[in-house]
Design an enzyme around this catalytic site. Structure first.
Site, PDB file in Angstrom:
ATOM      1  N   ARG A 135       1.121   1.961  -6.047  1.00  0.00           N
ATOM      2  CA  ARG A 135       1.349   0.982  -4.995  1.00  0.00           C
ATOM      3  C   ARG A 135       0.068   0.255  -4.591  1.00  0.00           C
ATOM      4  O   ARG A 135       0.120  -0.713  -3.828  1.00  0.00           O
ATOM      5  CB  ARG A 135       1.952   1.669  -3.762  1.00  0.00           C
ATOM      6  CG  ARG A 135       3.289   2.326  -4.001  1.00  0.00           C
ATOM      7  CD  ARG A 135       3.818   2.959  -2.726  1.00  0.00           C
ATOM      8  NE  ARG A 135       4.072   1.977  -1.696  1.00  0.00           N
ATOM      9  CZ  ARG A 135       5.216   1.322  -1.543  1.00  0.00           C
ATOM     10  NH1 ARG A 135       6.220   1.535  -2.378  1.00  0.00           N
ATOM     11  NH2 ARG A 135       5.361   0.452  -0.575  1.00  0.00           N
TER      12      ARG A 135
ATOM     13  N   CYS B  98       0.840  -1.199   0.000  1.00  0.00           N
ATOM     14  CA  CYS B  98       0.000   0.000   0.000  1.00  0.00           C
ATOM     15  C   CYS B  98       0.873   1.248   0.000  1.00  0.00           C
ATOM     16  O   CYS B  98       2.089   1.180   0.143  1.00  0.00           O
ATOM     17  CB  CYS B  98      -0.901   0.004   1.221  1.00  0.00           C
ATOM     18  SG  CYS B  98      -1.905  -1.494   1.369  1.00  0.00           S
TER      19      CYS B  98
ATOM     20  N   HIS C  29      17.179 -34.199 -31.910  1.00  0.00           N
ATOM     21  CA  HIS C  29      15.960 -34.605 -32.608  1.00  0.00           C
ATOM     22  C   HIS C  29      15.438 -33.497 -33.530  1.00  0.00           C
ATOM     23  O   HIS C  29      14.249 -33.449 -33.827  1.00  0.00           O
ATOM     24  CB  HIS C  29      14.888 -35.015 -31.599  1.00  0.00           C
ATOM     25  CG  HIS C  29      15.262 -36.231 -30.806  1.00  0.00           C
ATOM     26  ND1 HIS C  29      15.229 -37.501 -31.319  1.00  0.00           N
ATOM     27  CD2 HIS C  29      15.718 -36.354 -29.527  1.00  0.00           C
ATOM     28  CE1 HIS C  29      15.630 -38.365 -30.408  1.00  0.00           C
ATOM     29  NE2 HIS C  29      15.938 -37.693 -29.311  1.00  0.00           N
TER      30      HIS C  29
ATOM     31  N   LYS D  22      -0.832  -5.660 -20.175  1.00  0.00           N
ATOM     32  CA  LYS D  22      -0.486  -6.235 -18.884  1.00  0.00           C
ATOM     33  C   LYS D  22      -1.441  -7.347 -18.485  1.00  0.00           C
ATOM     34  O   LYS D  22      -1.036  -8.392 -18.007  1.00  0.00           O
ATOM     35  CB  LYS D  22      -0.486  -5.139 -17.807  1.00  0.00           C
ATOM     36  CG  LYS D  22      -0.014  -5.627 -16.439  1.00  0.00           C
ATOM     37  CD  LYS D  22       1.423  -6.083 -16.485  1.00  0.00           C
ATOM     38  CE  LYS D  22       1.879  -6.671 -15.172  1.00  0.00           C
ATOM     39  NZ  LYS D  22       3.201  -7.302 -15.274  1.00  0.00           N
TER      40      LYS D  22
ATOM     41  N   GLU E 222       9.575 -11.038 -25.763  1.00  0.00           N
ATOM     42  CA  GLU E 222       8.489 -10.081 -25.596  1.00  0.00           C
ATOM     43  C   GLU E 222       8.967  -8.646 -25.438  1.00  0.00           C
ATOM     44  O   GLU E 222       8.220  -7.721 -25.746  1.00  0.00           O
ATOM     45  CB  GLU E 222       7.557 -10.479 -24.438  1.00  0.00           C
ATOM     46  CG  GLU E 222       8.119 -10.399 -23.049  1.00  0.00           C
ATOM     47  CD  GLU E 222       7.126 -10.873 -21.991  1.00  0.00           C
ATOM     48  OE1 GLU E 222       5.906 -10.797 -22.225  1.00  0.00           O
ATOM     49  OE2 GLU E 222       7.569 -11.331 -20.927  1.00  0.00           O
TER      50      GLU E 222
ATOM     51  N   ASN F 149       1.031   0.187   5.948  1.00  0.00           N
ATOM     52  CA  ASN F 149       1.555  -0.580   4.814  1.00  0.00           C
ATOM     53  C   ASN F 149       2.337  -1.743   5.388  1.00  0.00           C
ATOM     54  O   ASN F 149       3.274  -1.543   6.161  1.00  0.00           O
ATOM     55  CB  ASN F 149       2.471   0.285   3.944  1.00  0.00           C
ATOM     56  CG  ASN F 149       3.175  -0.546   2.877  1.00  0.00           C
ATOM     57  OD1 ASN F 149       2.616  -1.494   2.352  1.00  0.00           O
ATOM     58  ND2 ASN F 149       4.413  -0.195   2.567  1.00  0.00           N
ATOM     59  N   GLY F 150       1.941  -2.955   5.030  1.00  0.00           N
ATOM     60  CA  GLY F 150       2.624  -4.143   5.533  1.00  0.00           C
ATOM     61  C   GLY F 150       1.627  -5.231   5.862  1.00  0.00           C
ATOM     62  O   GLY F 150       0.466  -5.193   5.453  1.00  0.00           O
TER      63      GLY F 150
ATOM     64  N   TRP G 230      -3.553  -1.639  -1.505  1.00  0.00           N
ATOM     65  CA  TRP G 230      -3.420  -2.878  -2.274  1.00  0.00           C
ATOM     66  C   TRP G 230      -3.912  -3.978  -1.347  1.00  0.00           C
ATOM     67  O   TRP G 230      -3.257  -4.348  -0.386  1.00  0.00           O
ATOM     68  CB  TRP G 230      -1.965  -3.096  -2.666  1.00  0.00           C
ATOM     69  CG  TRP G 230      -1.722  -4.364  -3.431  1.00  0.00           C
ATOM     70  CD1 TRP G 230      -1.211  -5.534  -2.951  1.00  0.00           C
ATOM     71  CD2 TRP G 230      -1.971  -4.587  -4.818  1.00  0.00           C
ATOM     72  NE1 TRP G 230      -1.130  -6.461  -3.944  1.00  0.00           N
ATOM     73  CE2 TRP G 230      -1.588  -5.921  -5.109  1.00  0.00           C
ATOM     74  CE3 TRP G 230      -2.482  -3.812  -5.851  1.00  0.00           C
ATOM     75  CZ2 TRP G 230      -1.697  -6.471  -6.375  1.00  0.00           C
ATOM     76  CZ3 TRP G 230      -2.597  -4.369  -7.113  1.00  0.00           C
ATOM     77  CH2 TRP G 230      -2.205  -5.675  -7.361  1.00  0.00           C
TER      78      TRP G 230
ATOM     79  N   LYS H 183      10.676 -13.947 -21.958  1.00  0.00           N
ATOM     80  CA  LYS H 183      11.051 -12.583 -21.570  1.00  0.00           C
ATOM     81  C   LYS H 183      11.837 -11.896 -22.676  1.00  0.00           C
ATOM     82  O   LYS H 183      11.613 -10.731 -22.987  1.00  0.00           O
ATOM     83  CB  LYS H 183      11.894 -12.611 -20.280  1.00  0.00           C
ATOM     84  CG  LYS H 183      11.120 -12.780 -19.021  1.00  0.00           C
ATOM     85  CD  LYS H 183      10.287 -11.561 -18.710  1.00  0.00           C
ATOM     86  CE  LYS H 183       9.062 -11.950 -17.928  1.00  0.00           C
ATOM     87  NZ  LYS H 183       8.045 -12.698 -18.639  1.00  0.00           N
TER      88      LYS H 183
ATOM     89  N   GLU I 124      10.700 -19.606 -19.583  1.00  0.00           N
ATOM     90  CA  GLU I 124      10.383 -18.252 -19.117  1.00  0.00           C
ATOM     91  C   GLU I 124      11.426 -17.254 -19.604  1.00  0.00           C
ATOM     92  O   GLU I 124      11.102 -16.139 -20.019  1.00  0.00           O
ATOM     93  CB  GLU I 124      10.288 -18.237 -17.589  1.00  0.00           C
ATOM     94  CG  GLU I 124      10.110 -16.862 -16.964  1.00  0.00           C
ATOM     95  CD  GLU I 124       8.853 -16.130 -17.407  1.00  0.00           C
ATOM     96  OE1 GLU I 124       8.770 -14.916 -17.154  1.00  0.00           O
ATOM     97  OE2 GLU I 124       7.953 -16.757 -18.019  1.00  0.00           O
TER      98      GLU I 124
END
Length: 610
Positions: free
Chosen positions: A27, A2, A506, A605, A490, A100-101, A74, A487, A483
């Site tokens: 945030r 947050c 192969h 996104k 993209e 925040n936490g 958040w 990355k 992955e």
């Protein structure tokens, strides 16, 4: 993750707080609110939704006071709602806090307070703090803060106002960011520097175990436990606002790569019992009888989340000996999957709104399966509709290319695998402890690894003009190179493919020619010799190989053209480390090509349409 803001001075507090929150909304944007000292009371206005909702609420009767605190949320504990929004107060509105936490022991505190008559209006962990202030206050705010934080376990940055002290604003920090802005006849607190730059560039950075007492003319920093004054040099900010929003990083992606150790710590918080060395999921509470009803597990996801699921498959099968399938959500929904009430379905989505994954969730429930969601967004469609939810604590991710959302998803699979194996008695105590200690040490090893990016930047510049780049690995390394390849393609737009190294002969070897860049992961001990043999094969065809392995595997240098080492760790948990060099290579390659790193072409996104 947050955002909090606080102000005391001569300016219109409402304008200062809402402007500051606009700089912090990245945030969290589930709700927003402010609390101000108004007359002889604390007055709160807060609302679910974006900051605009709060603006509409405040317009009819704006405040004209000079001290207050604000919050943009958040959501972690409790879905987005007016009641779960911050600030939180005690029943008499004597104290207001923004937080925040994560308070790990909030349920224990909540039970204790409820037994003596306190009632709660939200589902948050944060509300217990405001009630603790009321319960423990005896006339001295500094002493009260010391008593309150003594009861708290977890992470917190707090802004506090009290009707008893209209000329003082308080702040305290433990494991969550908090800065103090020192202005002319004004002072501010904030989670991040951008929110205060309109007022001052003179900053104190509060450290863990420290608190601050602010008046409009004075800032006093104290050690929280002892109350001893602290001497701290002012930090003069010379960044512009845009740089400040990125914490000085050039791009959000680089910032988010460096935020991964903290994101993992937050995802771990409250989920490991240090006394028993066991994983605990408050959100699951599964019994052995229930778990044994499932004869298989199906993981469903898209893109980067799908790659996290591949690692999850390996970990869960290895630890629990339960068969696990991994499905691409967009394919799953258009066939007749073999799913029933004996299946645990795990869906993964960073946003919780991925259209194909949501459809797969509904289809699985229709077929009788129990659905567990792994997501970063409480209150999202997937979080609401799943039977159970495990939240990652990555916080908002701004860059389109996912980094910290991915690694927190992978981390959850390690915790879930250990949790299920322990429940089913498929893991020895010694190995459980060894594995948990390795997982808990990953954030520190990530921080160590992130310090050495200069060589990766040089390597990235050397491959920027390549027509193709290939990634190879075996076992868990194969899941990671998938992955890494995604990355790179993209955000750099270079053609890139990832292969299981044993499959090279192969067909794939036909693509290797003189100078072809190949990135090889070599961290799985059981296939180390096989992997080195595969590297010889591509070298014989002219491939230029960057090897990534653990420091203990020094023989790798005899086989590759260039080497990159990660800190030594258990082979099972290396995916959380090997992905870091691959993320950095992608970032620096895109940078070398002059691309828009945070907003790659043709991509969004969150994929909320089919």
């Amino acid at each position: 993750m947050c955002g909090i803001i606080g102000y005391i001075g001569e300016k219109d507090v409402q304008q200062v707080l809402t402007a500051g929150l606009s700089k912090l909304e990245y945030r969290g944007y589930d709700s927003a609110g402010i609390a101000v000292h108004h007359g002889d009371a604390v007055q709160v206005n807060k609302s679910k939704g974006r900051l605009d909702e709060l603006h509409h609420q405040l317009e009819p009767s704006p405040f004209s006071t000079r001290m207050g605190i604000g919050h943009t949320r958040w959501a972690t504990h409790g879905p987005p709602s007016d009641q779960n929004s911050h600030p939180h107060t005690d029943a008499g509105n004597e104290f207001a806090i923004v937080h925040n936490g994560i308070i790990e022991n909030y349920l224990e505190i909540k039970r204790d307070l409820a037994e003596i008559g306190y009632t709660f209006s939200s589902e948050t962990d944060s509300e217990v703090i405001s009630h603790l202030f009321h319960y423990l206050y005896e006339g001295n705010m500094t002493e009260t803060i010391q008593k309150v934080v003594e009861r708290l376990k977890g992470a917190y940055a707090l802004g506090i106002v009290s009707k008893h002290e209209p000329d003082r604003l308080y702040a305290v920090r433990e494991a969550s960011p908090l800065i103090i802005g020192a202005g002319e006849e004004e002072a501010l607190i904030s989670s991040d520097i951008p929110a205060v730059l309109e007022h001052t560039r003179d900053i104190y950075i509060l450290e863990d175990g420290e608190m601050a007492v602010l008046t409009k003319n004075d800032i006093t920093l104290l050690q929280t436990k002892t109350g001893q004054p602290l001497n701290r040099e002012i930090f003069r900010v010379d960044w512009n606002v845009e740089q400040a929003e990125k914490n000085g990083y050039d791009h959000f992606m680089l910032k988010e790569i460096h935020e991964q150790p903290e994101a993992l710590k937050k995802t771990l918080a409250g989920r490991v019992d240090q006394a028993t060395k066991r994983v605990q999921f408050e959100e699951l509470q599964w019994s052995l009888e229930r778990v044994e009803q499932w004869d298989k597990i199906t993981i469903i996801a898209c893109g980067t989340a799908y790659h996290a699921g591949l690692i999850g498959k390996h970990v869960i099968e290895e630890l629990t000996r339960t068969p696990v399938d991994v499905e691409v959500a967009s394919e799953f929904r258009y066939r007749r999957p073999i799913i029933d009430e004996k299946t645990l379905v795990i869906v993964i989505s960073q946003s919780g709104e991925t259209a194909d994954t949501l459809a797969a969730l509904r289809q699985s429930q229709h077929l009788g399966a129990n659905v567990l969601a792994i997501t970063n967004v409480v209150g999202s469609s997937i979080a609401r509709e799943a039977d159970e939810v495990i939240l990652t604590m990555a916080g908002p991710e701004i860059a389109v290319a996912s980094t910290k959302a991915y690694t927190t998803q992978v981390l959850v699979f390690y915790l879930l695998g250990i949790y299920l194996a322990d429940l089913k008695q498929k893991i020895t105590k010694d190995y459980r402890i060894q594995l948990l200690e390795a997982v808990l040490d990953i954030p520190n090893k990530m921080e160590e690894l992130l310090e050495y990016s200069e060589a990766l930047q040089r390597y990235s510049e050397s491959i920027k003009d390549a027509s193709s780049v290939f990634f190879i690995g075996r076992s868990l390394d194969h899941a990671v190179v998938l992955e890494g390849s995604l990355k790179l393609k993209e955000i750099s737009y270079i053609h890139s493919e990832a292969y299981a190294a044993g499959e090279l002969k192969h067909g794939t070897l036909a693509l290797i020619e003189e100078g072809t860049p190949i990135i090889a992961l070599i961290t799985q001990k059981e296939v180390n010799e096989k992997m080195l043999g595969n590297i010889k094969e591509v070298k014989a065809r002219g491939g230029h190989v960057l090897g990534v392995s653990m420091k203990e595997n020094m023989e790798m240098l005899e086989y590759v053209d260039e080497g990159c080492y990660i800190p030594d760790s258990l082979s099972l948990v290396t995916p959380l480390l090997t992905v870091i060099p691959l993320q950095l290579i992608s970032y620096y390659t895109s940078l070398a090509l002059g691309n828009d790193v945070d907003k790659p072409r043709n991509l969004a996104k969150s994929v909320t349409v089919e």
